[in-house]
Design a protein around this motif. Structure first.
Motif, short mmCIF file in Angstrom:
data_model
loop_
_atom_site.label_atom_id
_atom_site.label_comp_id
_atom_site.label_asym_id
_atom_site.label_seq_id
_atom_site.Cartn_x
_atom_site.Cartn_y
_atom_site.Cartn_z
N VAL A 1 -4.32 7.06 1.18
CA VAL A 1 -3.82 5.95 0.36
C VAL A 1 -3.71 6.41 -1.08
O VAL A 1 -4.66 6.96 -1.64
N ASN A 2 -2.54 6.18 -1.68
CA ASN A 2 -2.36 6.48 -3.10
C ASN A 2 -2.81 5.30 -3.94
O ASN A 2 -3.74 5.39 -4.70
N GLU A 3 -2.16 4.16 -3.79
CA GLU A 3 -2.55 2.98 -4.56
C GLU A 3 -2.07 1.73 -3.87
O GLU A 3 -1.23 1.77 -2.97
N ILE A 4 -2.64 0.60 -4.30
CA ILE A 4 -2.20 -0.68 -3.76
C ILE A 4 -1.65 -1.53 -4.90
O ILE A 4 -1.98 -1.30 -6.07
N VAL B 1 0.87 -1.18 0.00
CA VAL B 1 0.00 0.00 0.00
C VAL B 1 0.90 1.23 0.00
O VAL B 1 1.72 1.39 0.90
N GLU B 2 0.76 2.06 -1.03
CA GLU B 2 1.49 3.33 -1.09
C GLU B 2 0.63 4.41 -0.45
O GLU B 2 -0.54 4.53 -0.79
N LEU B 3 1.25 5.17 0.44
CA LEU B 3 0.49 6.21 1.16
C LEU B 3 1.20 7.56 1.07
O LEU B 3 2.43 7.62 0.97
MG MG Z 1 2.81 4.24 -7.43
#
Ligand code: MG
Ligand code: ADP
Length: 360
Positions: free
Chosen positions: A268-271, A254-256
């Protein structure tokens, strides 16, 4: 179709890039074999695997033969057509399951799924035409980012909608595809959490790292991230909630974004339903790496201790930076990982180095 593998069994991996290669390298000490499925003849993972199949993801006969030859199927990149999984699921257990792939393949579905869990995401709107884009920019404002819903990576398929840009030009630039417009978040830091889910419902999360990008490509991950214990706990709780919501088996990243408008908070940006570049530090910083953890999870084996024994700075070697490999080795404690890619191209991830500082 057994849900628990035995030593000597075979893990099938869809995708043959560096992530597949490092998964195969982690499977070997556990006595498991790997069979890589990838359309690309020069796949780095082939070099370290027991078997490989060169075929595309629409080849039903090749998919069926592959599925029959393995004891579990996993994937190392998320852009595999879900139809391929449907064919495979007749013959093999797939971990992580179809839902995780489906949700994470489409930025809109992904954001909706996460928002439905009560977790913050950037303000966003679906955009399918220039008229939609004009409306969305009217609502969300500038600066914002136009992103294709599917197939983007390393910043590809994205256009920043700043004050100057002409919207017709931006729309052309993304190639007239299904998109989302999202607000550009005033982030102070990017972090990620890698969480592992096991078939019995157990979840373990690695420590939180700070990710620094150059030209929208991950350049370094620094562990530990300079964030409070509370924020780190919150990031782990987000990882756990997403694992639970997807009934997820394997490692998920998980990108945060950390945003600080008075008090720091997370968006949360993306998983990614797979092991991730921002988890490469675990190879040399933890008792069990993200790759071993993923293999244990999908094999139905107990998860290992994800505890961290060292501080780590992971540095990606991108494009011709790979030619510095000898300089990297000049530091005897640096751990060099090269991916065996034949051709060096600008922006291509060729390897990484983990610089380690053991915790005393
Ligand atoms: Mg990314
Ligand atoms: P990719 O799939 O290419 O990794 P991301 O959505 O993660 O796409 O975007 C790449 C990078 O662009 C992010 O790591 C971040 O640095 C920046 N970025 C993306 N979305 C936003 C946003 N909404 N606000 C601010 N920065 C963003």
């Amino acid at each position: 179709m057994s849900a628990t593998l035995k030593p000597g069994d075979t893990v099938g991996i869809l995708g043959g890039g560096q992530l597949g290669r490092m998964l195969a390298l982690a499977a070997a000490p556990l006595g498991l074999r790997c069979h890589i499925y990838c359309p690309d003849q020069q796949s780095p993972a082939f070099q370290v695997s027991d078997q490989h199949t060169i075929a595309n993801y629409e080849d039903i006969a090749a998919l069926a033969a592959f599925a029959r030859s393995v004891d579990v199927v996993t994937y190392e990149f998320e852009n595999i057509p879900t139809t391929a999984l449907d064919h495979l699921s007749n013959h093999a257990v797939i971990r992580p399951g179809r839902m995780a792939l489906e949700v994470s393949q489409d930025r809109l579905t992904e954001k909706r799924h996460i928002a439905d869990l009560g977790i913050a995401v950037a303000d966003h709107m679906a955009v399918s035409s220039l008229a939609d884009l004009e409306r969305a920019v009217g609502t969300i404002g500038r600066p914002s980012i136009l992103k294709t819903r599917r197939l983007g990576y390393d910043g590809k398929g994205q256009v920043v909608i700043d004050r100057q840009i002409d919207l017709a030009m931006a729309w052309n630039q993304v190639g007239d595809q299904e998109c989302i417009l999202e607000a550009r978040v005033p982030l102070t830091m990017e972090i990620s959490v890698l969480a592992a889910g096991s078939p019995d419902g157990g979840i373990r999360c690695f420590d939180i790292g700070e990710n620094r990008h150059e030209n929208q490509i991950l350049k370094t991950t620094v562990i530990p991230a300079a964030i409070s214990q509370n924020l780190a706990d919150e990031a782990r709780a987000i990882g756990e909630a997403i694992i639970q919501s997807l009934d997820y088996v394997g490692v998920l990243s998980v990108e945060l974004f950390v945003v600080d408008d008075g008090a720091p908070r997370l968006i949360v940006n993306e998983i990614a339903p797979r092991v991730h570049n921002s988890g490469h530090w675990t190879m040399d910083g933890c008792h069990v790496s993200q790759f071993e953890q993923h293999i244990r999870a999908i094999a139905g084996w107990p998860l290992g201790d994800q505890g961290r024994h060292s501080d780590v700075t992971m540095v990606n070697l991108i494009g011709d930076e790979v030619e510095t490999w000898q300089n990297q080795l000049a530091d005897p404690s640096a751990k060099l990982h090269l991916y065996g890619k034949g051709e060096t191209r600008a922006g291509r991830k060729m390897g990484h180095v983990n610089l380690i500082k053991p915790n005393s």
